[in-house]
Write a protein that holds these residues in place. Structure first.
Motif, PDB file in Angstrom:
ATOM      1  N   PHE A 188      39.579  32.630  27.606  1.00  0.00           N
ATOM      2  CA  PHE A 188      38.725  33.361  28.526  1.00  0.00           C
ATOM      3  C   PHE A 188      37.376  32.667  28.593  1.00  0.00           C
ATOM      4  O   PHE A 188      36.796  32.322  27.570  1.00  0.00           O
ATOM      5  CB  PHE A 188      38.543  34.814  28.073  1.00  0.00           C
ATOM      6  N   GLU A 189      36.893  32.494  29.788  1.00  0.00           N
ATOM      7  CA  GLU A 189      35.577  31.911  30.006  1.00  0.00           C
ATOM      8  C   GLU A 189      34.527  33.012  29.873  1.00  0.00           C
ATOM      9  O   GLU A 189      34.806  34.179  30.112  1.00  0.00           O
ATOM     10  CB  GLU A 189      35.485  31.294  31.410  1.00  0.00           C
ATOM     11  N   LYS A 190      33.302  32.611  29.514  1.00  0.00           N
ATOM     12  CA  LYS A 190      32.198  33.571  29.484  1.00  0.00           C
ATOM     13  C   LYS A 190      31.956  34.089  30.887  1.00  0.00           C
ATOM     14  O   LYS A 190      32.090  33.355  31.860  1.00  0.00           O
ATOM     15  CB  LYS A 190      30.917  32.882  28.998  1.00  0.00           C
ATOM     16  N   LEU A 191      31.646  35.371  30.981  1.00  0.00           N
ATOM     17  CA  LEU A 191      31.337  35.951  32.286  1.00  0.00           C
ATOM     18  C   LEU A 191      29.969  35.475  32.748  1.00  0.00           C
ATOM     19  O   LEU A 191      29.034  35.380  31.964  1.00  0.00           O
ATOM     20  CB  LEU A 191      31.358  37.476  32.204  1.00  0.00           C
ATOM     21  N   GLU A 192      29.867  35.192  34.027  1.00  0.00           N
ATOM     22  CA  GLU A 192      28.600  34.757  34.596  1.00  0.00           C
ATOM     23  C   GLU A 192      27.668  35.957  34.750  1.00  0.00           C
ATOM     24  O   GLU A 192      28.105  37.107  34.777  1.00  0.00           O
ATOM     25  CB  GLU A 192      28.849  34.110  35.954  1.00  0.00           C
ATOM     26  N   LYS A 193      26.384  35.676  34.886  1.00  0.00           N
ATOM     27  CA  LYS A 193      25.380  36.733  34.990  1.00  0.00           C
ATOM     28  C   LYS A 193      25.644  37.640  36.191  1.00  0.00           C
ATOM     29  O   LYS A 193      25.511  38.861  36.092  1.00  0.00           O
ATOM     30  CB  LYS A 193      23.987  36.128  35.090  1.00  0.00           C
ATOM     31  N   ASP A 194      26.041  37.062  37.329  1.00  0.00           N
ATOM     32  CA  ASP A 194      26.328  37.866  38.521  1.00  0.00           C
ATOM     33  C   ASP A 194      27.464  38.852  38.261  1.00  0.00           C
ATOM     34  O   ASP A 194      27.414  39.996  38.695  1.00  0.00           O
ATOM     35  CB  ASP A 194      26.677  36.979  39.712  1.00  0.00           C
ATOM     36  N   THR A 195      28.478  38.396  37.555  1.00  0.00           N
ATOM     37  CA  THR A 195      29.610  39.270  37.228  1.00  0.00           C
ATOM     38  C   THR A 195      29.173  40.379  36.288  1.00  0.00           C
ATOM     39  O   THR A 195      29.563  41.538  36.461  1.00  0.00           O
ATOM     40  CB  THR A 195      30.752  38.446  36.596  1.00  0.00           C
ATOM     41  N   LEU A 196      28.357  40.038  35.294  1.00  0.00           N
ATOM     42  CA  LEU A 196      27.846  41.048  34.364  1.00  0.00           C
ATOM     43  C   LEU A 196      26.983  42.080  35.093  1.00  0.00           C
ATOM     44  O   LEU A 196      27.044  43.268  34.786  1.00  0.00           O
ATOM     45  CB  LEU A 196      27.057  40.392  33.234  1.00  0.00           C
ATOM     46  N   LEU A 197      26.209  41.626  36.079  1.00  0.00           N
ATOM     47  CA  LEU A 197      25.401  42.557  36.875  1.00  0.00           C
ATOM     48  C   LEU A 197      26.294  43.508  37.662  1.00  0.00           C
ATOM     49  O   LEU A 197      26.020  44.709  37.736  1.00  0.00           O
ATOM     50  CB  LEU A 197      24.494  41.789  37.836  1.00  0.00           C
ATOM     51  N   GLU A 198      27.365  42.989  38.244  1.00  0.00           N
ATOM     52  CA  GLU A 198      28.303  43.843  38.991  1.00  0.00           C
ATOM     53  C   GLU A 198      28.928  44.891  38.083  1.00  0.00           C
ATOM     54  O   GLU A 198      29.058  46.062  38.465  1.00  0.00           O
ATOM     55  CB  GLU A 198      29.400  43.000  39.635  1.00  0.00           C
ATOM     56  N   ILE A 199      29.315  44.477  36.897  1.00  0.00           N
ATOM     57  CA  ILE A 199      29.932  45.399  35.931  1.00  0.00           C
ATOM     58  C   ILE A 199      28.919  46.472  35.536  1.00  0.00           C
ATOM     59  O   ILE A 199      29.241  47.667  35.487  1.00  0.00           O
ATOM     60  CB  ILE A 199      30.450  44.631  34.704  1.00  0.00           C
ATOM     61  N   THR A 200      27.683  46.057  35.270  1.00  0.00           N
ATOM     62  CA  THR A 200      26.631  46.999  34.889  1.00  0.00           C
ATOM     63  C   THR A 200      26.375  48.003  36.000  1.00  0.00           C
ATOM     64  O   THR A 200      26.275  49.212  35.759  1.00  0.00           O
ATOM     65  CB  THR A 200      25.330  46.240  34.548  1.00  0.00           C
ATOM     66  N   GLU A 201      26.278  47.514  37.230  1.00  0.00           N
ATOM     67  CA  GLU A 201      26.055  48.402  38.375  1.00  0.00           C
ATOM     68  C   GLU A 201      27.204  49.393  38.537  1.00  0.00           C
ATOM     69  O   GLU A 201      26.991  50.554  38.867  1.00  0.00           O
ATOM     70  CB  GLU A 201      25.852  47.580  39.640  1.00  0.00           C
ATOM     71  N   LYS A 202      28.424  48.942  38.259  1.00  0.00           N
ATOM     72  CA  LYS A 202      29.593  49.832  38.341  1.00  0.00           C
ATOM     73  C   LYS A 202      29.486  50.948  37.306  1.00  0.00           C
ATOM     74  O   LYS A 202      29.698  52.127  37.621  1.00  0.00           O
ATOM     75  CB  LYS A 202      30.872  49.034  38.114  1.00  0.00           C
ATOM     76  N   TYR A 203      29.126  50.608  36.068  1.00  0.00           N
ATOM     77  CA  TYR A 203      28.976  51.623  35.032  1.00  0.00           C
ATOM     78  C   TYR A 203      27.861  52.610  35.380  1.00  0.00           C
ATOM     79  O   TYR A 203      27.994  53.817  35.170  1.00  0.00           O
ATOM     80  CB  TYR A 203      28.688  50.987  33.672  1.00  0.00           C
ATOM     81  N   LEU A 204      26.755  52.100  35.909  1.00  0.00           N
ATOM     82  CA  LEU A 204      25.647  52.981  36.277  1.00  0.00           C
ATOM     83  C   LEU A 204      26.018  53.872  37.457  1.00  0.00           C
ATOM     84  O   LEU A 204      25.630  55.040  37.510  1.00  0.00           O
ATOM     85  CB  LEU A 204      24.400  52.151  36.587  1.00  0.00           C
ATOM     86  N   GLN A 205      26.793  53.329  38.387  1.00  0.00           N
ATOM     87  CA  GLN A 205      27.261  54.121  39.526  1.00  0.00           C
ATOM     88  C   GLN A 205      28.168  55.260  39.047  1.00  0.00           C
ATOM     89  O   GLN A 205      28.069  56.396  39.522  1.00  0.00           O
ATOM     90  CB  GLN A 205      28.011  53.210  40.490  1.00  0.00           C
ATOM     91  N   GLU A 206      29.044  54.958  38.097  1.00  0.00           N
ATOM     92  CA  GLU A 206      29.916  55.997  37.532  1.00  0.00           C
ATOM     93  C   GLU A 206      29.090  57.083  36.841  1.00  0.00           C
ATOM     94  O   GLU A 206      29.406  58.269  36.943  1.00  0.00           O
ATOM     95  CB  GLU A 206      30.901  55.376  36.541  1.00  0.00           C
ATOM     96  N   LEU A 207      28.026  56.673  36.149  1.00  0.00           N
ATOM     97  CA  LEU A 207      27.144  57.642  35.499  1.00  0.00           C
ATOM     98  C   LEU A 207      26.474  58.537  36.533  1.00  0.00           C
ATOM     99  O   LEU A 207      26.404  59.751  36.353  1.00  0.00           O
ATOM    100  CB  LEU A 207      26.095  56.919  34.649  1.00  0.00           C
ATOM    101  N   CYS A 208      26.013  57.956  37.627  1.00  0.00           N
ATOM    102  CA  CYS A 208      25.386  58.738  38.703  1.00  0.00           C
ATOM    103  C   CYS A 208      26.378  59.737  39.295  1.00  0.00           C
ATOM    104  O   CYS A 208      26.016  60.870  39.603  1.00  0.00           O
ATOM    105  CB  CYS A 208      24.851  57.811  39.793  1.00  0.00           C
ATOM    106  N   GLN A 209      27.634  59.329  39.436  1.00  0.00           N
ATOM    107  CA  GLN A 209      28.659  60.230  39.964  1.00  0.00           C
ATOM    108  C   GLN A 209      28.924  61.383  39.003  1.00  0.00           C
ATOM    109  O   GLN A 209      29.062  62.530  39.422  1.00  0.00           O
ATOM    110  CB  GLN A 209      29.948  59.462  40.245  1.00  0.00           C
ATOM    111  N   ARG A 210      28.987  61.083  37.694  1.00  0.00           N
ATOM    112  CA  ARG A 210      29.192  62.153  36.706  1.00  0.00           C
ATOM    113  C   ARG A 210      28.018  63.120  36.704  1.00  0.00           C
ATOM    114  O   ARG A 210      28.204  64.337  36.598  1.00  0.00           O
ATOM    115  CB  ARG A 210      29.405  61.556  35.307  1.00  0.00           C
TER     116      ARG A 210
END
Length: 104
Positions: free
Chosen positions: A11-33
């Motif tokens: 597995f390659e290290k995730l790029e910063k852009d990908t990590l930002l997308e993942i973070t935004e997804k988690y925060l979006q889920e928190l906002c929905q909850r």
């Protein structure tokens, strides 16, 4: 071994852009909850970048999830427990490298 290994997957290290997308997804889920509990959660725009910086890129998405729990979800829960009735809206801002929560 009970089974046998017939491939090695690296597995390659995730790029910063990908990590930002993942973070935004988690925060979006928190906002929905929060929304399901009747709370509008407003997060500052620089929060995802701050969380990615805090997580580093060592453990990828697992570390991001842990950072969101430790830096956002836990403190948000503590903030909400101070109120006898949940506020209708909560804002989260980054102040001096620390996430602060405010009513409204």
């Amino acid at each position: 071994f009970l089974g046998r290994l017939d491939r090695i997957v690296t597995f390659e290290k995730l790029e910063k852009d990908t990590l930002l997308e993942i973070t935004e997804k988690y925060l979006q889920e928190l906002c929905q909850r929060a929304s399901q509990s009747g709370i509008t959660l407003k997060l500052s725009e620089n929060l995802p970048e701050h969380l990615v910086k805090r997580a580093g890129s060592k453990d990828g998405a697992r570390r991001i999830r842990r950072i969101v729990q430790e830096q956002v979800e836990g403190p948000l829960s503590d903030f909400l427990l101070r109120f006898s009735n949940n506020p209708k809206a909560v804002s989260a801002r980054l102040e001096e490298e620390k996430i602060q929560f405010f009513e409204g």
